[in-house]
Design an enzyme around this catalytic site. Structure first.
Site, PDB file in Angstrom:
ATOM      1  N   THR A   1     -72.525  -1.731  34.557  1.00 42.73           N
ATOM      2  CA  THR A   1     -71.442  -1.058  35.280  1.00 42.73           C
ATOM      3  C   THR A   1     -71.576   0.137  34.883  1.00 42.73           C
ATOM      4  OG1 THR A   1     -70.280  -2.925  35.755  1.00 42.73           O
ATOM      5  CG2 THR A   1     -68.969  -1.013  35.377  1.00 42.73           C
TER       6      THR A   1
ATOM      7  N   LYS B   1     -61.768  -0.877  36.294  1.00 36.00           N
ATOM      8  CA  LYS B   1     -62.001  -0.684  34.884  1.00 36.00           C
ATOM      9  C   LYS B   1     -62.131   0.898  34.681  1.00 36.00           C
ATOM     10  CE  LYS B   1     -65.844  -4.304  35.628  1.00 36.00           C
ATOM     11  NZ  LYS B   1     -66.994  -4.473  35.532  1.00 36.00           N
ATOM     12  N   ASP B   2     -61.680   1.123  33.428  1.00 28.66           N
ATOM     13  CA  ASP B   2     -62.003   2.399  32.993  1.00 28.66           C
ATOM     14  C   ASP B   2     -63.419   3.121  33.207  1.00 28.66           C
ATOM     15  OD1 ASP B   2     -63.570   1.744  30.629  1.00 28.66           O
ATOM     16  OD2 ASP B   2     -61.706   0.861  29.646  1.00 28.66           O
TER      17      ASP B   2
ATOM     18  N   ASP C   1     -66.931  -7.860  40.472  1.00 31.04           N
ATOM     19  CA  ASP C   1     -67.464  -8.008  39.447  1.00 31.04           C
ATOM     20  C   ASP C   1     -67.062  -9.275  38.518  1.00 31.04           C
ATOM     21  OD1 ASP C   1     -69.983  -7.594  37.613  1.00 31.04           O
ATOM     22  OD2 ASP C   1     -68.244  -7.022  36.106  1.00 31.04           O
TER      23      ASP C   1
ATOM     24  N   ASP D   1     -72.838  -0.900  41.808  1.00 28.76           N
ATOM     25  CA  ASP D   1     -73.150  -0.335  40.503  1.00 28.76           C
ATOM     26  C   ASP D   1     -74.343  -1.309  39.909  1.00 28.76           C
ATOM     27  OD1 ASP D   1     -71.633  -2.676  40.046  1.00 28.76           O
ATOM     28  OD2 ASP D   1     -70.695  -1.998  38.350  1.00 28.76           O
ATOM     29  N   HIS D   2     -74.521  -2.514  40.579  1.00 23.08           N
ATOM     30  CA  HIS D   2     -75.585  -3.396  40.294  1.00 23.08           C
ATOM     31  C   HIS D   2     -75.375  -4.543  41.131  1.00 23.08           C
ATOM     32  CE1 HIS D   2     -72.648  -5.695  38.151  1.00 23.08           C
ATOM     33  NE2 HIS D   2     -72.343  -4.645  37.568  1.00 23.08           N
TER      34      HIS D   2
ATOM     35  N   HIS E   1     -76.003  -9.969  35.456  1.00 28.04           N
ATOM     36  CA  HIS E   1     -76.844  -9.052  35.947  1.00 28.04           C
ATOM     37  C   HIS E   1     -77.143  -8.431  34.723  1.00 28.04           C
ATOM     38  CE1 HIS E   1     -73.505  -6.404  35.091  1.00 28.04           C
ATOM     39  NE2 HIS E   1     -72.399  -7.215  35.597  1.00 28.04           N
TER      40      HIS E   1
HETATM   41 ZN    ZN Z   1     -70.623  -7.525  35.434  1.00 29.59          ZN
END
Ligand code: ZN
Length: 552
Positions: free
Chosen positions: A86, A168-169, A312, A359-360, A493
């Site tokens: 991430t 998420k920050d 995620d 991001d993935h 991941h």
């Molecule tokens: Zn993840």
């Protein structure tokens, strides 16, 4: 003589015709740098490319399908480095380069200069805003290059607003860049509020306080059932299986998930994160930001960077083949529609530009793969460390030669090597030759190799793009395809393989062509594409290129 003149005239006429058909008319020259009023960057955390075709028939017309119908679809878009996590993902999308340059080599990594593990967005020099916890002690200080959002701020003399939003920050902070007006992220536990840090502000603006006071998160303390009849979820495995993680207090990982009942045991507001409601809450907050900050209302282009983190959490818990994932994407599609409708209303159709990527991506649960005879499996990091230390003890008669093993990188103890008069390059090489034989290991490369060669082969090429001379380890371990270091339930991941690198890339709105390509595009191409669209300088270390079919 006359004949020549005539043919010369014909030639000039042909040139003029060519110019008129392919060149820019006076009007379009004037419009060449006409900018959108707002750019909305969307990162869907852990989104695999195949979630577009897999759930296509189930999506509505106003979300993913609208992006494809009106915009541009890059069908062969990949991360071009490892590790696919991430922090590096968000940084790479917005800086237009890879960890080798921007320095975000993982989410957490061992910092060899201070001999301790650090978090990519952690900043002990700033304080929390909007929470009594330490969850706000964050900033982009570890990212060492500029983002497309920084370049927009520079280009507009800081007049173009940049706001980053995510559960998420790191999903909010890294995209917003160094010079952002604000980044907001969600603090769960018993607070359930969007917070920030003194890096950006001393106190939350009124619209954020109002949003938090309305207890907007509380409305999601409810039952998560499937949006449609569960029998229609044919693009996923059966709801009851052995490959999914449960919420604490649940007997089985099956619908309905009763958030009300599970609330206390799962850290109260934190449970929202691992449900599609986290994405809905993010959308609610993004809409509040569009209103509260009046984004896209004046002549300077603004930038809203939104990351949907809940995809995620759901993937990690339930795996990519779960009904929960399918339902999460069907609901995200509705949230996207809601966001686009709001943008139409507030900024106007054709006045804003959007991109959407990930991001993935993520791997199928290896235990599931094994159950259908497809290679995959699990790697024990602790066994690996024991074996490696035994080898080093035998080979060099010394303990503690390895300082740290994290993100599949071995960090050696330089003082110890010196003490024993050992050559770093030789020890790296010896370790590589040894551990390549261990179960689950596919390939091993040394830092010396990363620095000496210019790799083009897929595996070392991706390692090299992720290798940062100052921050990365001494030996890099690559696991076999389908092998992960994780629990036997849920997906993860981080690898160089297609299941982790292949991610969607969609553009639509102002200045975006309609079309699609199966030519390979790479994540670092996104920031220069948006920079070209805006007519601003590329982020300072961009290694990607504008995707010309998207914006020409
Ligand atoms: Zn993840």
């Amino acid at each position: 003589m006359k004949k020549i003149k005539l043919s010369k005239l014909a030639f000039l006429t042909a040139i003029a015709a060519l110019f008129l058909s392919n060149g820019l008319s006076a009007q379009s020259v004037n419009d060449a740098y006409k900018k959108p009023k707002l750019v909305v960057g969307i990162v869907v955390d852990q989104m695999r490319y195949d979630y577009l075709p897999r759930f296509w028939n189930r999506y509505g017309d106003g979300g993913f399908k609208r992006m494809v119908a009106e915009g541009f679809n890059c069908k062969n878009n990949h991360f071009n480095y490892v590790p696919t996590y991430t922090g590096p993902g968000h940084a790479s999308v917005y800086t237009g380069t890879t960890p080798a340059f921007h320095g975000i080599i993982a989410n957490d990594w061992y910092d060899k200069t201070i001999d301790k593990s650090v978090y990519c967005a952690q900043d002990d020099n700033v304080n929390s805003v909007g929470t009594n916890s330490d969850a706000g002690k964050m900033s982009p200080n570890r990212m060492i290059t500029t983002t497309v959002t920084d370049q927009l701020r520079l280009a507009t003399q800081m007049r173009g607003k940049v706001i980053g939003i995510a559960i998420k920050d790191r999903g909010a902070i890294l995209p917003a860049g160094h010079s952002a007006n604000a980044a907001y992220w969600f603090h769960g536990k018993d607070e359930g509020a969007f917070i920030s840090s003194t890096y950006y502000m001393d106190e939350l603006p009124k619209w954020v306080t109002r949003f938090n006071k309305s207890d907007a998160a509380k409305q999601y303390k409810k039952e998560w059932n499937t949006l449609y009849d569960i029998e229609t979820y044919t693009a996923s495995g059966t709801d009851m299986n052995n490959f999914e993680g449960k919420f604490k207090g649940e007997k089985d990982a099956v619908f309905p998930h009763k958030l009300n009942k599970l609330w206390k045991e799962n850290n109260e507001y934190d449970i929202i994160k691992a449900t599609p409601f986290g994405n809905s809450l993010t959308t609610d907050f993004a809409i509040a930001a569009i209103e509260g900050e009046e984004l896209g209302k004046d002549d300077e282009t603004d930038f809203l960077a939104v990351s949907f983190s809940s995809t995620d959490y759901v993937g990690h818990q339930f795996g990519v083949n779960s009904v929960e994932i399918e339902d999460t994407y069907l609901r995200l599609d509705q949230d996207l529609e809601r966001l686009f409708n709001k943008l139409d209303q507030e900024v106007g159709k054709g006045n804003y530009s959007v991109f959407l990527t990930a991001d993935h991506a993520a791997v199928h649960v290896p235990a599931y793969l094994e159950s259908v005879k497809i290679p995959g499996g699990y790697f024990s990091t602790s066994d690996f460390k024991v074996k490696l230390n035994e080898f080093l003890q035998e080979e060099y008669g010394a303990k503690g030669l390895v300082k740290n093993f994290s993100n599949f990188q071995i960090f050696l103890n330089y003082e110890k090597l010196e003490e024993l008069d050992l050559d770093l390059a030789e020890v790296e090489e010896a370790i590589a030759n040894e551990v390549v034989n261990y179960d689950g290991v596919f390939e091993v490369f040394t830092a010396q190799e990363m620095r000496k060669h210019d790799f083009t082969q897929p595996v070392p090429y991706l390692l090299q793009k992720g290798y940062n001379h100052k921050r990365s380890g001494d030996v890099m371990v690559v696991l076999e395809p389908g092998v992960i270091s994780y629990s036997r339930t849920g997906s993860t991941h981080g690898s160089n393989f297609n299941y982790d690198t292949h991610a969607p890339l969609l553009f639509f709105g102002h200045g975006i062509n309609h079309g699609e390509t199966t030519e390979r595009t790479e994540i670092p191409d996104i920031a220069p594409t948006i920079s070209a669209l805006l007519g601003i300088a590329f982020p300072n270390a961009t290694t990607g290129n504008p995707i010309s079919e998207v914006i020409d």
